[in-house]
Design an enzyme around this catalytic site. Sequence first.
Site, PDB file in Angstrom:
ATOM      1  N   HIS A   1      74.247   4.068  55.008  1.00  0.00           N
ATOM      2  CA  HIS A   1      73.485   3.065  54.260  1.00  0.00           C
ATOM      3  C   HIS A   1      72.848   2.061  55.204  1.00  0.00           C
ATOM      4  CE1 HIS A   1      75.030   4.223  50.253  1.00  0.00           C
ATOM      5  NE2 HIS A   1      76.108   4.564  50.929  1.00  0.00           N
TER       6      HIS A   1
ATOM      7  N   GLU B   1      67.618   6.321  47.379  1.00  0.00           N
ATOM      8  CA  GLU B   1      68.672   7.213  47.843  1.00  0.00           C
ATOM      9  C   GLU B   1      68.145   8.367  48.688  1.00  0.00           C
ATOM     10  OE1 GLU B   1      71.717   8.747  45.462  1.00  0.00           O
ATOM     11  OE2 GLU B   1      71.967   6.933  44.251  1.00  0.00           O
TER      12      GLU B   1
ATOM     13  N   CYS C   1      73.856   2.956  42.477  1.00  0.00           N
ATOM     14  CA  CYS C   1      74.462   3.715  43.575  1.00  0.00           C
ATOM     15  C   CYS C   1      75.768   3.018  43.927  1.00  0.00           C
ATOM     16  CB  CYS C   1      73.506   3.719  44.765  1.00  0.00           C
ATOM     17  SG  CYS C   1      74.120   4.631  46.186  1.00  0.00           S
TER      18      CYS C   1
HETATM   19  N1  LIG Z   1      74.495   7.716  43.892  1.00  0.00           N
HETATM   20  C1  LIG Z   1      75.643   7.861  44.756  1.00  0.00           C
HETATM   21  C2  LIG Z   1      75.292   7.908  46.193  1.00  0.00           C
HETATM   22  C3  LIG Z   1      74.692   9.186  46.527  1.00  0.00           C
HETATM   23  C4  LIG Z   1      74.428   9.188  47.988  1.00  0.00           C
HETATM   24  C5  LIG Z   1      73.535  10.328  48.351  1.00  0.00           C
HETATM   25  N2  LIG Z   1      72.158  10.008  47.991  1.00  0.00           N
HETATM   26  C6  LIG Z   1      73.617  10.597  49.845  1.00  0.00           C
HETATM   27  O1  LIG Z   1      72.909  11.462  50.300  1.00  0.00           O
HETATM   28  O2  LIG Z   1      74.443   9.929  50.498  1.00  0.00           O
HETATM   29  C7  LIG Z   1      76.663   6.776  44.556  1.00  0.00           C
HETATM   30  O3  LIG Z   1      76.819   6.332  43.411  1.00  0.00           O
HETATM   31  O4  LIG Z   1      77.337   6.411  45.541  1.00  0.00           O
END
Ligand SMILES: N[C@H](CCC[C@H](N)C(=O)O)C(=O)O
Length: 279
Positions: free
Chosen positions: A164, A213, A222
Amino acid sequence: MQMKFTKMQGLGNDYVYVNCLKEKVESPSEMARRVSDRHFGVGSDGLILICPSECADFEMKMYNADGSRGEMCGNGIRCVGKYVYDYGLTDQTEISVETLGGIKHLSLTVEEGKVALVKVDMGSPIFVPEQIPVKVEGDHAVNVPISVDGDEYRMTCVSMGNPHAVVYLDDIQNMEIEKIGPKFEHHPCFPNRVNTEFARVLDRETVEMRVWERGSGETLACGTGACAVAVASMVNGLTEDCVTVQLLGGNLKIEWDREKNVVYMTGPATVVFDGELYE
Ligand SMILES: N[C@H](CCC[C@H](N)C(=O)O)C(=O)O
């Protein structure tokens, strides 16, 4: 071949869930791309497989809408907790789920026989650049500069099992996330791409955010991203160690127990419908 699935959502972050104790999914990446399409498929932010595990009660395998695999999924794991209890795979309210981001422990709150709320021990945030991964000078990526598409930003990078980048802006409602989101996602300093959260601190207990994302684009929420925003705000001295994160799809409560160095996320999980996918 008809594949049974359950559509679930956590604060509007919606996935197609498949019980792989019963169903078999040959190529999950291709299936994720197929079911995620909101016109030719079911319509979702991705696919989540609920599988047996050698080292936990269950295993969660999460795939983005583009078919790429995510190491961890916060909204998704809350829905996994709800699914395994409501659909009778367990009668326990304390369960463990294996993920690529480690084994996570869930506490299920049951109301009238169904899971209404889930608290997840999301583990420890990781700030070591090589483990996020992000390519920066020095031994952390807290409040560091990044040039994206000719504009200068400051970001705080953290892994919650998945990568992130948290960027604070004065206005996140009117920003063109569909323009800048992909530029961050595919920026060369992120070898595995990145989930990018654009955040604004409202007070010492409240932060609002939007997220672009990795592999799915903008989602309504997320969970791992909310944890990333929370711990980034805490390490930057902007909030207390327990905050409400306001997402487009609703709110999550995030607390960082500094002594144990674990992050707790608490929020809802909802079943939308059960279905069958025809060939
Ligand atoms: N929506 C997800 C995260 C997905 C992460 C994904 N997009 C990746 O490739 O890390 C959540 O609630 O944590």
